[in-house]
Design a protein around this motif. Structure first.
Motif, mmCIF file in Angstrom:
data_model
loop_
_atom_site.group_PDB
_atom_site.id
_atom_site.type_symbol
_atom_site.label_atom_id
_atom_site.label_comp_id
_atom_site.label_asym_id
_atom_site.label_seq_id
_atom_site.Cartn_x
_atom_site.Cartn_y
_atom_site.Cartn_z
ATOM 1 N N PHE A 230 0.748 -1.196 0.069
ATOM 2 C CA PHE A 230 0.122 0.097 -0.103
ATOM 3 C C PHE A 230 0.762 1.299 0.063
ATOM 4 O O PHE A 230 1.724 1.406 0.635
ATOM 5 N N SER A 231 0.538 2.311 -0.689
ATOM 6 C CA SER A 231 1.042 3.666 -0.758
ATOM 7 C C SER A 231 -0.031 4.781 -0.838
ATOM 8 O O SER A 231 -0.914 4.592 -1.578
ATOM 9 N N GLN A 232 0.154 5.670 -0.074
ATOM 10 C CA GLN A 232 -0.816 6.897 -0.230
ATOM 11 C C GLN A 232 -0.681 7.525 -1.710
ATOM 12 O O GLN A 232 -1.425 8.437 -2.235
ATOM 13 N N ARG A 233 0.463 7.360 -2.326
ATOM 14 C CA ARG A 233 0.606 8.184 -3.625
ATOM 15 C C ARG A 233 0.652 6.968 -4.727
ATOM 16 O O ARG A 233 1.285 6.080 -4.783
ATOM 17 N N ASP A 234 -0.374 7.199 -5.471
ATOM 18 C CA ASP A 234 -0.560 6.186 -6.465
ATOM 19 C C ASP A 234 0.683 5.934 -7.562
ATOM 20 O O ASP A 234 1.059 5.093 -7.945
ATOM 21 N N GLY A 235 1.304 7.160 -7.859
ATOM 22 C CA GLY A 235 2.560 7.093 -8.825
ATOM 23 C C GLY A 235 3.700 6.371 -8.159
ATOM 24 O O GLY A 235 4.332 5.343 -9.000
ATOM 25 N N ASP A 236 3.878 6.427 -6.886
ATOM 26 C CA ASP A 236 4.897 5.595 -6.374
ATOM 27 C C ASP A 236 4.713 3.936 -6.285
ATOM 28 O O ASP A 236 5.299 3.127 -6.492
ATOM 29 N N LEU A 237 3.248 3.760 -6.093
ATOM 30 C CA LEU A 237 2.774 2.402 -6.058
ATOM 31 C C LEU A 237 2.872 1.933 -7.535
ATOM 32 O O LEU A 237 3.346 0.646 -7.551
ATOM 33 N N ALA A 238 2.681 2.383 -8.393
ATOM 34 C CA ALA A 238 2.861 2.079 -9.864
ATOM 35 C C ALA A 238 4.177 1.819 -10.303
ATOM 36 O O ALA A 238 4.606 0.723 -10.929
ATOM 37 N N SER A 239 5.251 2.666 -9.584
ATOM 38 C CA SER A 239 6.629 2.491 -10.017
ATOM 39 C C SER A 239 7.091 1.138 -9.366
ATOM 40 O O SER A 239 7.742 0.298 -9.890
ATOM 41 N N VAL A 240 6.658 0.735 -7.989
ATOM 42 C CA VAL A 240 7.107 -0.384 -7.243
ATOM 43 C C VAL A 240 6.503 -1.437 -8.015
ATOM 44 O O VAL A 240 7.133 -2.582 -8.124
ATOM 45 N N ALA A 241 5.148 -1.418 -8.301
ATOM 46 C CA ALA A 241 4.470 -2.462 -9.127
ATOM 47 C C ALA A 241 5.272 -2.887 -10.359
ATOM 48 O O ALA A 241 5.352 -4.040 -10.700
ATOM 49 N N GLU A 242 5.793 -1.962 -11.126
ATOM 50 C CA GLU A 242 6.445 -2.053 -12.325
ATOM 51 C C GLU A 242 7.508 -2.860 -11.901
ATOM 52 O O GLU A 242 7.965 -3.788 -12.689
ATOM 53 N N ALA A 243 8.537 -2.647 -11.018
ATOM 54 C CA ALA A 243 9.624 -3.203 -10.622
ATOM 55 C C ALA A 243 9.432 -4.612 -10.165
ATOM 56 O O ALA A 243 10.153 -5.500 -10.479
ATOM 57 N N LEU A 244 8.112 -4.853 -9.366
ATOM 58 C CA LEU A 244 7.572 -6.135 -8.875
ATOM 59 C C LEU A 244 7.454 -6.971 -10.085
ATOM 60 O O LEU A 244 7.757 -8.131 -10.210
#
Length: 880
Positions: free
Chosen positions: A564-578
């Motif tokens: 979970f992240s409060q910032r959707d942009g950070d979550l999308a970047s981590v999801a891309e790395a995953l």
């Protein structure tokens, strides 16, 4: 005999069973344990029972029923709804059970407990004797009385004009119209109104909805007539309660409950209704008794008979529209998302700017500009995650909140485990919470601190003045003593106010496994010439966070991890790395980007580690099970160099065409994007053919590409004879007639029989579309996707990415880990996120890991210890 056989609950409602003196001990024990039986006479007001009575809840055999805290909440909610029956008074409140305690099921139980009840009729503000005397005088002025009657007979005229002149339905309506206009023998308004009601009931060719419209429109017109005839009591209508009563007389009453939910929770409510509500027990009163039609409506999916587990499997509508008020009126439960109210508020704002609305905004049910939600007088209005009513500061958010507040409902409920939100470290947080409480009281129409003036029935200035006056009263009587004086009497005043509107249970009331909170620091070094704000550094931070999630997965057996992240942009970047590390073994719940249906599929995929698919009979690629047509892209390309291949393909596929057309058609072929092996000339700079094939935004008409015709890993294509049986000749004729501009072509064989093509072939990109659009119903006669067999594929999906929008309402009690990509200072938000796993149904403690990234060599961040009671963060563990 039924009691002796212990089958009485199948034939009698609970209040009827209590009246049977010979009921056995087994029957009484059964009633004390659970009471989810078919209740007869739902169209009548339900008799009150000493324990919950909600027919249809919990399908199948149930052992335990509701939890004790849910039964207590249900009883408290019924007390708040029935403590007064006076029109316009506060009936309802805030269901504030802690997140994860099953508030959705509690609300469903409340709705089903009161099934069959109707909202009470508004009070009359006139003196019958005075009105009869004035009406007798009005009869002498025939023209004026005719105008009064015609105002209420517009529905009769519109219904009559839908039929051919002199037909039987036309004559019936025309007779009712002329008998209701002066001169007539009626000496009172009541007698005239009774005559119209009887006449509307005798319209044999009118639907029940049309008959109701005729009765309600005439009743509203006569209410206005009574107000004009009774000059002594006309002043009673100048108040907010009087105007509201007069406006509600023009609305269609319904025993249904309108539930407004966040868009991310629409699928959750649909699943809970499908899981717990037995439509067959409700169908005799609210539906046809067989299919369950007419019981529950969920926006986007329609009537529950389409998607309920007892019936056929259905899917979400592609372009949903809200039904008419007459259709919504027949449902017991209506669920709509905030986006519907937002759109209705936007349309209403535009219309009100264009023209001055008349004072009785809701009065005309025929008004094309009014939303169907505004045309009904609901028994109950429920807003799930109601803190969103007071959280938005934008103009559109405030307009949406106002639109929901202006819906007419006898009973109002806000459902939220965290009714007030904000950063608890803020010095002004207490005042902020109290301001949010006052807004909730305003929405609930509290008799002292709520809103009396209605912005749709009064002028905007009057409504604004009344709102400011109530706010100032709340500040002087509640807020100032509590914040400034901090005395026990001020606290007692606030607690007494909360007890009048709030139903609350905490998790300490239940024995749940406590979550385990952990802190981890992620250290990332700067490269020479790099700053922490550079994109390259931020990307390495996201990769470091993804590495931590992957280590957590590797160190535990069969983990289920929510990131979970409060910032959707950070979550999308981590999801891309995953994605890059796990090769697609993660799921995403993002309603705003993926939509309701795709997010729900991702959630099921994450929970069950399996995916249901159907294979397209044409391209043989996988599609989600609820898709109607194949959604994979196909590109139409033109062969450039190989004239011999084009000629041989034309001879094999289009032998019925002239030679020139045969060769021209032989040059055109459909390919999968994965067949692109090289780029000759493209307008969009692209790194590699694989990147070009994966990103449709890089495709441009006229691009020259290199493709392979070898089958390789691709599924073998159907032969020419099969495509002729499927209608490819009609496809070619239609495409040639439309000069190859339409999306009509077929996925025929790439090479003619017994031919070998070595190496790549140069082609030019012409156009692209989805497979289902290429093979449209205008010519295609082959097998359909929805008729294919459902295949279940096993896969390992250990990680779910949750956006902030999905932090409320979801049941993820099977989680083993929750990873927070940054500390959360808003205790209400933190409680909601943790409660996705720490909730009723959890069998083990969830580990909550908070990550804090910092630059190597800089000062380490403070620790983040969390209090189990208030979810506030502290730097020292002992203090927490």
């Amino acid at each position: 005999r039924a009691c002796l056989d212990n089958q009485a609950s199948k034939f009698l409602a609970p209040h009827e069973l209590r009246a049977v003196p010979c009921a056995s001990k087994t029957i009484h024990t059964e009633l004390q344990r659970v009471d989810y039986t078919f209740a007869r006479g739902l169209v009548q007001t339900q008799p009150s029972a000493p324990w919950p009575h909600f027919p249809g809840l919990f399908r199948g055999k149930i052992v335990g029923g509701l939890f004790k805290h849910q039964l207590a909440s249900l009883r408290a909610m019924r007390l708040l709804e029935t403590h007064t029956r006076q029109f316009g008074k506060l009936r309802g409140g805030v269901l504030a059970d802690a997140p994860g305690l099953g508030k959705t099921v509690t609300v469903l139980a409340l709705i089903l407990q009161t099934s069959g009840e109707l909202p009470s009729s508004p009070e009359a503000f006139w003196d019958s004797t005075t009105i009869d005397e004035s009406f007798a005088a009005l009869i002498k002025s025939e023209s004026e009385l005719r105008r009064e009657c015609l105002r209420g007979l517009r529905s009769v005229i519109s219904y009559r004009d839908t039929w051919q002149r002199k037909s039987l339905p036309y004559n019936e309506a025309d007779q009712l119209l002329h008998s209701s206009l002066p001169p007539f023998p009626f000496q009172s308004v009541s007698a005239l109104e009774a005559h119209v009601r009887r006449g509307a009931s005798r319209l044999r060719y009118a639907t029940p909805a049309i008959r109701d419209d005729i009765k309600l429109d005439f009743a509203h017109a006569m209410a206005l007539t009574r107000c004009r005839l009774d000059g002594k009591r006309r002043s009673a209508l100048l108040g907010g309660e009087g105007k509201r009563a007069l406006a509600e007389r023009a609305l269609k009453p319904t025993g249904g409950t309108l539930i407004v939910v966040p868009d991310a929770l629409l699928e959750h409510w649909r699943a809970q209704i499908g899981r717990h509500v037995d439509l067959r027990r409700l169908a005799p009163s609210f539906g046809d008794g067989r299919s369950g039609d007419g019981c529950c409506f969920v926006y986007g999916w329609g009537c529950a008979s389409r998607w309920h587990p007892d019936f056929q499997r259905g899917s979400r509508e592609r372009h949903p529209r809200l039904p008419s008020a007459s259709d919504l009126r027949r449902f017991l439960i209506v669920v709509v998302p905030f986006s519907v109210c937002r759109d209705a508020a936007r349309q209403d704002q535009d219309f009100r700017r264009a023209a001055e609305r008349r004072i009785y905004r809701h009065g005309n049910a025929q008004d094309a500009e009014s939303s169907p939600l505004l045309q009904l007088r609901w028994l109950r209005l429920v807003v799930d995650e109601g803190h969103e009513l007071v959280g938005g500061d934008g103009d559109l958010e405030q307009a949406t909140s106002s639109f929901i507040a202006e819906l007419f409902a006898e009973r109002r409920w806000v459902v939220s485990g965290t009714p007030t939100t904000g950063d608890v470290d803020d010095p002004a947080i207490v005042r902020s919470h109290l301001y949010q409480l006052q807004k909730l009281l305003k929405w609930l129409r509290h008799p002292r601190y709520g809103l009396d003036a209605d912005p749709r029935l009064d002028t905007r200035e009057d409504a604004a003045d009344d709102s400011e006056r109530r706010k100032a009263l709340f500040e002087s009587e509640v807020m100032a003593p509590f914040c400034d004086q901090q005395s026990e009497s001020a606290r007692a005043t606030l607690v007494a106010l909360l007890r009048t509107v709030t139903v609350r249970h905490r998790k300490t009331d239940l024995k749940l496994p406590s979550p385990v909170y952990e802190n981890y620091e992620v250290e990332v070094a700067l490269r020479p010439g790099e700053t922490p704000d550079d994109d390259s550094y931020q990307w390495r931070v996201d990769e470091a966070l993804a590495d931590f999630v992957c280590r957590t997965k590797a160190n535990h057996r069969r983990p289920k991890i929510a990131v979970f992240s409060q910032r959707d942009g950070d979550l999308a970047s981590v999801a891309e790395a995953l994605y890059a590390r796990l090769h697609g073994g993660i799921a995403e719940f993002d309603v705003q980007r993926l939509g309701h249906q795709a997010s729900a599929r991702e959630l099921v995929r994450f929970q069950t580690d399996r995916r249901e698919v159907r294979k397209c009979p044409r391209c043989w690629r996988e599609n989600d099970v609820d898709r109607k047509s194949c959604h994979h892209a196909l590109l139409e390309v033109l062969l450039l160099d190989d004239d011999e291949l084009a000629r041989r393909r034309g001879d094999a596929l289009h032998a019925n065409l002239p030679e020139a057309e045969r060769i021209n058609c032989g040059r055109r072929l459909l390919i999968e994007p994965e067949r692109i092996v090289g780029l000759v000339a493209t307008q969009t700079p692209t790194a590699s053919p694989q990147v070009y094939a994966d990103d449709w935004r890089a495709w441009t008409v006229g691009d020259e590409l290199l493709i392979t015709l070898d089958d390789g890993s691709f599924a073998p294509r159907k032969d020419a004879e099969t495509w002729r049986d499927w209608g490819c000749r009609a496809c070619v004729e239609r495409a040639a007639r439309e000069q190859f501009e339409s999306a009509d072509w077929f996925l025929g064989p790439l090479r003619p029989p017994h031919s070998i093509v070595e190496g790549a072939v140069r082609v030019r990109l012409l156009k692209w579309a989805r497979c289902g659009q290429w093979h449209g119903p205008r010519w295609y006669r082959g097998p359909k996707l929805e008729a294919q067999k459902v295949l279940v594929e096993r896969e390992d999906v250990p990680i779910l990415c949750l956006t902030r929008q999905a932090s409320h309402g979801l049941d993820l009690s099977f989680l083993t880990h929750v990873v927070l990509l940054e500390p959360i200072r808003d205790s209400a938000l933190l409680e909601q996120v943790v409660s996705r796993a720490h909730r009723v149904g959890a069998t083990q403690s969830v580990r909550v890991a908070t990550l804090q990234a910092f630059v190597a060599g800089s000062k380490r961040p403070e620790k983040n210890y969390i209090c189990d009671h208030c979810y506030k963060s502290f730097a020292i563990e002992a203090v927490a």
